[in-house]
Design a protein around this motif. Sequence first.
Motif, PDB file in Angstrom:
ATOM      1  N   LYS A  94       0.807  -1.216   0.000  1.00 24.84           N
ATOM      2  CA  LYS A  94       0.000   0.000   0.000  1.00 24.84           C
ATOM      3  C   LYS A  94       0.844   1.271   0.000  1.00 24.84           C
ATOM      4  CE  LYS A  94      -3.854  -2.220   2.435  1.00 24.84           C
ATOM      5  NZ  LYS A  94      -4.707  -2.215   3.641  1.00 24.84           N
ATOM      6  N   ARG A  95       2.039   1.221   0.600  1.00 24.41           N
ATOM      7  CA  ARG A  95       2.919   2.388   0.683  1.00 24.41           C
ATOM      8  C   ARG A  95       4.125   2.254  -0.242  1.00 24.41           C
ATOM      9  NH1 ARG A  95      -1.119   2.609   3.042  1.00 24.41           N
ATOM     10  NH2 ARG A  95      -1.614   3.384   5.131  1.00 24.41           N
ATOM     11  N   GLY A  96       4.142   1.203  -1.036  1.00 27.56           N
ATOM     12  CA  GLY A  96       5.253   1.021  -1.959  1.00 27.56           C
ATOM     13  C   GLY A  96       6.430   0.252  -1.408  1.00 27.56           C
ATOM     14  N   ASN A  97       6.317  -0.220  -0.157  1.00 32.79           N
ATOM     15  CA  ASN A  97       7.448  -0.930   0.444  1.00 32.79           C
ATOM     16  C   ASN A  97       7.169  -2.412   0.675  1.00 32.79           C
ATOM     17  OD1 ASN A  97       5.584  -0.705   2.487  1.00 32.79           O
ATOM     18  ND2 ASN A  97       6.898   0.447   3.891  1.00 32.79           N
ATOM     19  N   GLY A  98       6.147  -2.955   0.006  1.00 35.95           N
ATOM     20  CA  GLY A  98       5.829  -4.365   0.186  1.00 35.95           C
ATOM     21  C   GLY A  98       6.684  -5.290  -0.664  1.00 35.95           C
ATOM     22  N   PHE A  99       7.297  -4.728  -1.724  1.00 39.13           N
ATOM     23  CA  PHE A  99       8.189  -5.484  -2.585  1.00 39.13           C
ATOM     24  C   PHE A  99       9.490  -4.702  -2.743  1.00 39.13           C
ATOM     25  CE2 PHE A  99       3.844  -6.579  -4.026  1.00 39.13           C
ATOM     26  CZ  PHE A  99       3.875  -7.958  -3.864  1.00 39.13           C
ATOM     27  N   THR A 100      10.498  -5.328  -3.309  1.00 40.43           N
ATOM     28  CA  THR A 100      11.759  -4.643  -3.573  1.00 40.43           C
ATOM     29  C   THR A 100      11.543  -3.539  -4.602  1.00 40.43           C
ATOM     30  OG1 THR A 100      13.182  -6.526  -3.041  1.00 40.43           O
ATOM     31  CG2 THR A 100      14.040  -4.936  -4.620  1.00 40.43           C
ATOM     32  N   ASP A 101      12.130  -2.377  -4.347  1.00 44.28           N
ATOM     33  CA  ASP A 101      12.057  -1.271  -5.301  1.00 44.28           C
ATOM     34  C   ASP A 101      13.036  -1.573  -6.437  1.00 44.28           C
ATOM     35  OD1 ASP A 101      11.928   1.052  -6.718  1.00 44.28           O
ATOM     36  OD2 ASP A 101      12.591   2.375  -5.089  1.00 44.28           O
ATOM     37  N   LEU A 102      12.506  -1.891  -7.603  1.00 43.35           N
ATOM     38  CA  LEU A 102      13.349  -2.291  -8.727  1.00 43.35           C
ATOM     39  C   LEU A 102      14.157  -1.137  -9.305  1.00 43.35           C
ATOM     40  CD1 LEU A 102      10.873  -4.747 -10.504  1.00 43.35           C
ATOM     41  CD2 LEU A 102      12.854  -5.318  -9.085  1.00 43.35           C
ATOM     42  N   ASP A 103      13.795   0.082  -8.970  1.00 44.07           N
ATOM     43  CA  ASP A 103      14.599   1.219  -9.418  1.00 44.07           C
ATOM     44  C   ASP A 103      16.028   1.120  -8.895  1.00 44.07           C
ATOM     45  OD1 ASP A 103      13.038   2.803 -11.133  1.00 44.07           O
ATOM     46  OD2 ASP A 103      11.916   3.648  -9.447  1.00 44.07           O
ATOM     47  N   ALA A 104      16.194   0.456  -7.759  1.00 44.81           N
ATOM     48  CA  ALA A 104      17.533   0.299  -7.170  1.00 44.81           C
ATOM     49  C   ALA A 104      18.408  -0.641  -7.990  1.00 44.81           C
ATOM     50  CB  ALA A 104      17.413  -0.206  -5.733  1.00 44.81           C
ATOM     51  N   TYR A 105      17.783  -1.381  -8.924  1.00 48.97           N
ATOM     52  CA  TYR A 105      18.530  -2.358  -9.727  1.00 48.97           C
ATOM     53  C   TYR A 105      18.326  -2.101 -11.220  1.00 48.97           C
ATOM     54  CZ  TYR A 105      18.727  -4.403  -5.136  1.00 48.97           C
ATOM     55  OH  TYR A 105      18.949  -4.585  -3.797  1.00 48.97           O
ATOM     56  N   ARG A 106      18.253  -0.834 -11.571  1.00 45.40           N
ATOM     57  CA  ARG A 106      18.022  -0.448 -12.957  1.00 45.40           C
ATOM     58  C   ARG A 106      19.123  -0.960 -13.879  1.00 45.40           C
ATOM     59  NH1 ARG A 106      14.100   3.710 -13.338  1.00 45.40           N
ATOM     60  NH2 ARG A 106      14.847   4.219 -15.433  1.00 45.40           N
ATOM     61  N   SER A 107      20.334  -1.112 -13.332  1.00 48.81           N
ATOM     62  CA  SER A 107      21.447  -1.588 -14.153  1.00 48.81           C
ATOM     63  C   SER A 107      21.223  -3.012 -14.647  1.00 48.81           C
ATOM     64  CB  SER A 107      22.757  -1.527 -13.354  1.00 48.81           C
ATOM     65  OG  SER A 107      22.693  -2.377 -12.211  1.00 48.81           O
ATOM     66  N   GLN A 108      20.351  -3.755 -13.982  1.00 43.91           N
ATOM     67  CA  GLN A 108      20.059  -5.136 -14.363  1.00 43.91           C
ATOM     68  C   GLN A 108      18.805  -5.241 -15.232  1.00 43.91           C
ATOM     69  OE1 GLN A 108      22.299  -7.444 -13.486  1.00 43.91           O
ATOM     70  NE2 GLN A 108      23.420  -5.860 -12.357  1.00 43.91           N
ATOM     71  N   ALA A 308       7.361  -9.466  -9.537  1.00 47.06           N
ATOM     72  CA  ALA A 308       7.861  -8.658  -8.435  1.00 47.06           C
ATOM     73  C   ALA A 308       8.960  -9.433  -7.720  1.00 47.06           C
ATOM     74  CB  ALA A 308       6.732  -8.323  -7.461  1.00 47.06           C
ATOM     75  N   VAL A 309       9.859  -8.704  -7.097  1.00 49.75           N
ATOM     76  CA  VAL A 309      10.932  -9.306  -6.294  1.00 49.75           C
ATOM     77  C   VAL A 309      10.588  -9.126  -4.825  1.00 49.75           C
ATOM     78  CG1 VAL A 309      13.374  -9.153  -5.656  1.00 49.75           C
ATOM     79  CG2 VAL A 309      12.686  -8.946  -8.061  1.00 49.75           C
ATOM     80  N   GLY A 310      10.691 -10.203  -4.060  1.00 46.30           N
ATOM     81  CA  GLY A 310      10.315 -10.171  -2.650  1.00 46.30           C
ATOM     82  C   GLY A 310      11.114  -9.165  -1.849  1.00 46.30           C
ATOM     83  N   ARG A 311      10.457  -8.508  -0.937  1.00 43.78           N
ATOM     84  CA  ARG A 311      11.125  -7.532  -0.076  1.00 43.78           C
ATOM     85  C   ARG A 311      12.214  -8.175   0.762  1.00 43.78           C
ATOM     86  NH1 ARG A 311       7.558  -4.456   4.402  1.00 43.78           N
ATOM     87  NH2 ARG A 311       7.224  -6.629   4.992  1.00 43.78           N
ATOM     88  N   ASN A 312      12.041  -9.462   1.092  1.00 42.09           N
ATOM     89  CA  ASN A 312      12.997 -10.152   1.950  1.00 42.09           C
ATOM     90  C   ASN A 312      13.998 -11.009   1.168  1.00 42.09           C
ATOM     91  OD1 ASN A 312      11.832  -9.457   4.695  1.00 42.09           O
ATOM     92  ND2 ASN A 312      10.031 -10.323   3.697  1.00 42.09           N
ATOM     93  N   SER A 313      14.074 -10.816  -0.139  1.00 42.81           N
ATOM     94  CA  SER A 313      15.021 -11.577  -0.946  1.00 42.81           C
ATOM     95  C   SER A 313      16.451 -11.253  -0.527  1.00 42.81           C
ATOM     96  CB  SER A 313      14.841 -11.252  -2.436  1.00 42.81           C
ATOM     97  OG  SER A 313      15.843 -11.887  -3.199  1.00 42.81           O
ATOM     98  N   LYS A 314      17.267 -12.277  -0.389  1.00 40.62           N
ATOM     99  CA  LYS A 314      18.674 -12.097  -0.035  1.00 40.62           C
ATOM    100  C   LYS A 314      19.540 -11.873  -1.266  1.00 40.62           C
ATOM    101  CE  LYS A 314      18.257 -14.880   4.189  1.00 40.62           C
ATOM    102  NZ  LYS A 314      18.726 -16.092   4.921  1.00 40.62           N
ATOM    103  N   GLN A 315      18.950 -12.070  -2.437  1.00 43.99           N
ATOM    104  CA  GLN A 315      19.667 -11.867  -3.687  1.00 43.99           C
ATOM    105  C   GLN A 315      18.832 -10.985  -4.636  1.00 43.99           C
ATOM    106  OE1 GLN A 315      22.676 -12.864  -4.272  1.00 43.99           O
ATOM    107  NE2 GLN A 315      23.052 -14.334  -2.646  1.00 43.99           N
ATOM    108  N   PRO A 316      18.496  -9.771  -4.233  1.00 43.92           N
ATOM    109  CA  PRO A 316      17.609  -8.941  -5.062  1.00 43.92           C
ATOM    110  C   PRO A 316      18.213  -8.570  -6.413  1.00 43.92           C
ATOM    111  CG  PRO A 316      18.534  -7.665  -3.257  1.00 43.92           C
ATOM    112  CD  PRO A 316      18.871  -9.094  -2.975  1.00 43.92           C
ATOM    113  N   GLU A 317      19.530  -8.376  -6.479  1.00 40.99           N
ATOM    114  CA  GLU A 317      20.147  -8.026  -7.754  1.00 40.99           C
ATOM    115  C   GLU A 317      20.058  -9.184  -8.740  1.00 40.99           C
ATOM    116  OE1 GLU A 317      24.408  -6.471  -9.592  1.00 40.99           O
ATOM    117  OE2 GLU A 317      24.037  -6.364  -7.443  1.00 40.99           O
ATOM    118  N   LEU A 318      20.348 -10.390  -8.266  1.00 37.31           N
ATOM    119  CA  LEU A 318      20.232 -11.564  -9.114  1.00 37.31           C
ATOM    120  C   LEU A 318      18.773 -11.820  -9.493  1.00 37.31           C
ATOM    121  CD1 LEU A 318      21.472 -14.003 -10.498  1.00 37.31           C
ATOM    122  CD2 LEU A 318      21.361 -15.225  -8.321  1.00 37.31           C
ATOM    123  N   ALA A 319      17.865 -11.606  -8.536  1.00 36.84           N
ATOM    124  CA  ALA A 319      16.436 -11.781  -8.818  1.00 36.84           C
ATOM    125  C   ALA A 319      15.988 -10.814  -9.906  1.00 36.84           C
ATOM    126  CB  ALA A 319      15.624 -11.571  -7.544  1.00 36.84           C
ATOM    127  N   ALA A 320      16.465  -9.557  -9.842  1.00 40.12           N
ATOM    128  CA  ALA A 320      16.123  -8.573 -10.865  1.00 40.12           C
ATOM    129  C   ALA A 320      16.679  -8.994 -12.228  1.00 40.12           C
ATOM    130  CB  ALA A 320      16.666  -7.202 -10.473  1.00 40.12           C
TER     131      ALA A 320
END
Length: 427
Positions: A94-108, A308-320
């Motif tokens: 609801k506030r935009g923080n339920g999933f990983t913000d993919l903007d942080a991984y734009r390079s991928q 979507a990439v999980g907020r609690n993912s330990k590998q968000p860059e690889l997931a992206a």
Amino acid sequence: MRKLVVIAAALVLSLPAWAQDTTVLRFSWWGGAGRHEATLKAIAAFERRHPGLKIKAEYMGFNGYLERLTTQIAGRSEPDVMQINWAWLGMFSKRGNGFTDLDAYRSQLALHQFDAADLELGRVAGKLNALPVSYSARVLLWNEAALARAGLPVPKTWDELFAAGRVFKTKYGDKAYPLDGELYDMMLLAQSYVQQKHGTPYVDPSQPRVAMSPAAALEWVQTYRRLITEHVAVPLPLRASLGGAEKPTEQQQDWVLGNWAGNYTWDSVIALRASTLNQQQKLVLGDFPTLPGAGNSGMFGRPTLMYAVGRNSKQPELAARFVNFLLTDPEAAEILGRSRGVPAAANSFELLLKAGKLPALELAAHEQVKAQRQAGRVPMPSKLFEHARFHKFMREVFETVAYGKTTDQEAARRLVEEGNALLNRIK
């Protein structure tokens, strides 16, 4: 020898953390056998490019998927990558923080492959929570042969659509109808008419409130009832008696035989609707009926599916990176085809188009929807409109109408008053 060992150690340290040891990414999705098979092949292709990576596939049919995902997200044990419905952004973020913000991984991510409007559909509170796999909207499909037997052309206007009901009843009796659809289908068709006439959808797209006036809500109910009483659409009680109210159209014997001539549905299921028709029955795309002077089409569209990439993912860059592979990589596009609809990513779409893998009818529907969107005639709906609790509420109201258990006025009152109260609770 010692020098070689030092060099080898330095090389290992220079590798990304996920490449040093076996890394596991979890990926969940729902679908049928064809989607499962294609997705598993795409996973294998990505794993071949990343030695030491194992993607754990968690897949099932749609029933139970949302319930399982809800439990996982609540327990912070959600998969790294998830296939979700667009409306679930309003439930889980609801506030935009339920999933990983993919903007942080734009390079991928090859975000330039997507239209700005498509990317905006995945943003919540300015954060890029998800990327669209494809975009789907409601279209009218017609069995041209069934209409021809009734002496009718493909309806182009609302007047022609309603007139077709009288013709079918006169010529073929009570069990033949020009249009089939589940309860939600007919609710959306009626909403399109009212949105064209009054200028607003049921739910305000920018804030949690009912946008329809009491008069518009009443006309929404009356338009739905008119579809039934004027013999245009298959009544809910009849559908329920034929194996279940939500039994897919292509599985209905009356559809196969041509007794039901049309279907109001997502453009992403055209292949399914055509799959049970013989060579004498041909599906064609109808014009979207629009009232003269309407500000927008009232066409209901939104992403078919999203990743979507999980907020609690330990590998968000690889997931992206994996999400980007699924959406934009040529090899993935070749493998996945239309298993999740016509791709939203430009290069994947072009690859399928050049390979002749977009059937003419599906491509025509895609172009019809695209033209309406580019003309600004398909406004973005509210995510809350398809929120599970709100969706259930709307269906309950219209079911009482379908089974004659309420008046139009009472149903309209509930849609406005109880609708506003519920939106305020789930916002």
